[in-house]
Every structure is written in C-alpha cells, then in structure tokens.
Design a protein around this motif. Sequence first.
Motif, PDB file in Angstrom:
ATOM      1  N   ALA A  49       0.805  -1.149   0.093  1.00 11.83           N
ATOM      2  CA  ALA A  49      -0.023  -0.089   0.201  1.00 11.83           C
ATOM      3  C   ALA A  49       0.969   1.257  -0.054  1.00 11.83           C
ATOM      4  O   ALA A  49       0.600   2.092  -0.835  1.00 11.83           O
ATOM      5  N   ALA A  50       2.046   1.288   0.693  1.00 12.57           N
ATOM      6  CA  ALA A  50       2.987   2.279   0.748  1.00 12.57           C
ATOM      7  C   ALA A  50       3.555   2.625  -0.557  1.00 12.57           C
ATOM      8  O   ALA A  50       3.558   3.737  -1.021  1.00 12.57           O
ATOM      9  N   LEU A  51       3.993   1.389  -1.353  1.00 17.56           N
ATOM     10  CA  LEU A  51       4.321   1.761  -2.449  1.00 17.56           C
ATOM     11  C   LEU A  51       3.280   2.266  -3.579  1.00 17.56           C
ATOM     12  O   LEU A  51       3.538   3.310  -4.358  1.00 17.56           O
ATOM     13  N   ARG A 103       8.416   3.087 -16.234  1.00 17.60           N
ATOM     14  CA  ARG A 103       7.703   3.866 -15.054  1.00 17.60           C
ATOM     15  C   ARG A 103       6.667   2.998 -14.234  1.00 17.60           C
ATOM     16  O   ARG A 103       6.013   2.074 -15.122  1.00 17.60           O
ATOM     17  N   LEU A 104       6.414   3.128 -13.337  1.00 19.95           N
ATOM     18  CA  LEU A 104       5.193   2.443 -12.542  1.00 19.95           C
ATOM     19  C   LEU A 104       4.070   3.466 -12.557  1.00 19.95           C
ATOM     20  O   LEU A 104       4.190   4.396 -12.359  1.00 19.95           O
ATOM     21  N   VAL A 105       3.018   2.607 -12.718  1.00 17.43           N
ATOM     22  CA  VAL A 105       1.791   3.463 -13.293  1.00 17.43           C
ATOM     23  C   VAL A 105       0.658   2.572 -12.399  1.00 17.43           C
ATOM     24  O   VAL A 105       0.421   1.353 -12.407  1.00 17.43           O
ATOM     25  N   ALA A 106       0.036   3.314 -11.346  1.00 17.66           N
ATOM     26  CA  ALA A 106      -1.089   2.809 -10.807  1.00 17.66           C
ATOM     27  C   ALA A 106      -2.355   2.426 -11.869  1.00 17.66           C
ATOM     28  O   ALA A 106      -2.378   3.378 -12.734  1.00 17.66           O
ATOM     29  N   THR A 107      -3.095   1.556 -11.586  1.00 19.94           N
ATOM     30  CA  THR A 107      -4.173   1.171 -12.536  1.00 19.94           C
ATOM     31  C   THR A 107      -5.506   1.683 -12.145  1.00 19.94           C
ATOM     32  O   THR A 107      -5.757   2.078 -11.195  1.00 19.94           O
ATOM     33  N   ALA A 108      -6.248   1.520 -12.998  1.00 15.33           N
ATOM     34  CA  ALA A 108      -7.718   1.869 -12.787  1.00 15.33           C
ATOM     35  C   ALA A 108      -8.435   1.042 -11.573  1.00 15.33           C
ATOM     36  O   ALA A 108      -9.067   1.414 -10.834  1.00 15.33           O
ATOM     37  N   ALA A 109      -7.945  -0.156 -11.498  1.00 19.83           N
ATOM     38  CA  ALA A 109      -8.365  -1.084 -10.788  1.00 19.83           C
ATOM     39  C   ALA A 109      -7.987  -0.725  -9.193  1.00 19.83           C
ATOM     40  O   ALA A 109      -8.673  -0.869  -8.087  1.00 19.83           O
ATOM     41  N   ASN A 110      -6.684  -0.128  -9.268  1.00 19.76           N
ATOM     42  CA  ASN A 110      -6.112   0.335  -7.904  1.00 19.76           C
ATOM     43  C   ASN A 110      -7.003   1.529  -7.369  1.00 19.76           C
ATOM     44  O   ASN A 110      -7.467   1.565  -6.235  1.00 19.76           O
ATOM     45  N   ALA A 111      -7.363   2.626  -8.364  1.00 19.13           N
ATOM     46  CA  ALA A 111      -8.174   3.709  -7.972  1.00 19.13           C
ATOM     47  C   ALA A 111      -9.646   3.062  -7.109  1.00 19.13           C
ATOM     48  O   ALA A 111     -10.008   3.441  -6.377  1.00 19.13           O
ATOM     49  N   GLY A 116     -13.215   2.377  -2.129  1.00 20.21           N
ATOM     50  CA  GLY A 116     -13.829   1.574  -1.543  1.00 20.21           C
ATOM     51  C   GLY A 116     -13.335   1.438  -0.082  1.00 20.21           C
ATOM     52  O   GLY A 116     -14.266   0.753   0.628  1.00 20.21           O
ATOM     53  N   ARG A 117     -12.399   1.692   0.130  1.00 23.59           N
ATOM     54  CA  ARG A 117     -11.852   1.568   1.565  1.00 23.59           C
ATOM     55  C   ARG A 117     -11.279   2.517   2.412  1.00 23.59           C
ATOM     56  O   ARG A 117     -11.273   2.753   3.231  1.00 23.59           O
ATOM     57  N   ASP A 118     -10.880   3.870   1.646  1.00 25.02           N
ATOM     58  CA  ASP A 118     -10.212   5.070   2.150  1.00 25.02           C
ATOM     59  C   ASP A 118     -11.012   5.257   3.453  1.00 25.02           C
ATOM     60  O   ASP A 118     -10.491   5.736   4.333  1.00 25.02           O
TER      61      ASP A 118
END
Length: 160
Positions: A49-51, A103-111, A116-118
Amino acid sequence: MTSDVYGLGPGSPITPAVRAFRAVLLLAQRLRYLMDDRLRADGLTTQQAALLTVVIALDSPPLGAAAAALGTTHQNAAQLVAALERKGLLTIEPDPADRRRKRLVATAANARYWRGRDADDEAAVASWFDALSAAALETLGRLLLKARGEGGRQPPTGGK
C-alpha cells in the motif's frame, strides 16, 4: 509491560535518543501490524500500500525513485512491484519521454479498490491515535518529520 522491557518506563536510565528510537520503532511495528491485519483479507500488505501511495504521489516514478521514497532497496521495491502487478493494481510502462526507461503506473483497478476502502481505513487509523488530542497529533507529526530531516537539521547517516 512493553515499556519496562524496552526501557521506556519512568526512571529509565537510557538516553533520550535511544528511548525515542525504541518508542518510534515499537509504534511503527504496531501500526504496520494493525494495517497489515486490515489489508490481509485482500491479499495486500502495508508495504504494498505504501508503494502504491508513492507511485501516485510521484506521478508514475521509475522504480529507483519509488524505492528511495520508501527508504528501501531496489530489490525489495521490485518484489513489491511484482506482487502488485500480479494483483492488477500496478503496471510497468515505458516512459513517454525516454522509451528505454520504465515507469510504475497505478491502474484503474487500484483507484477503484482504494475508493472502496479509504473512509474506513482513515477511521481505523484515527482510532489508533485516539489517546492523543488533535494538537498532540499535529505536534507528533511535526516532530517526526523534523526527526526525519524534513523540517530542520538532517539526521546523521551513521557512517564513520
């Protein structure tokens, strides 16, 4: 009990710096355990999660920059990336400015996952600090950033 074992209790003969180190270390271990417990059902860890937080905050950094921001090794960050790729939360893509770089890219699934958790996670984290007033939390945050070198003198690196 823990305070006595680590010399954190009243009248402890250890130096203030060692006492602070032990207290912060114990708190960090406890907070990581608590967050790992929250994330475990989804197959995630606090480090993963930190990454993801770093990847979003640094706007798709290269692996080395993400590792540096986490304060970890390139190898450890690469292991975190591999796990997050398998889960579909992160991808590695060529840098548009220099296709040789990745480059590292966060996905739409990540968003979607974090949306749903924040709120629940923020409430849980707040509960872990409910023994502190809002002012004490502000002071704690400032002091930790300062000790980390982000608000004053840089801490020593430990070399000779």
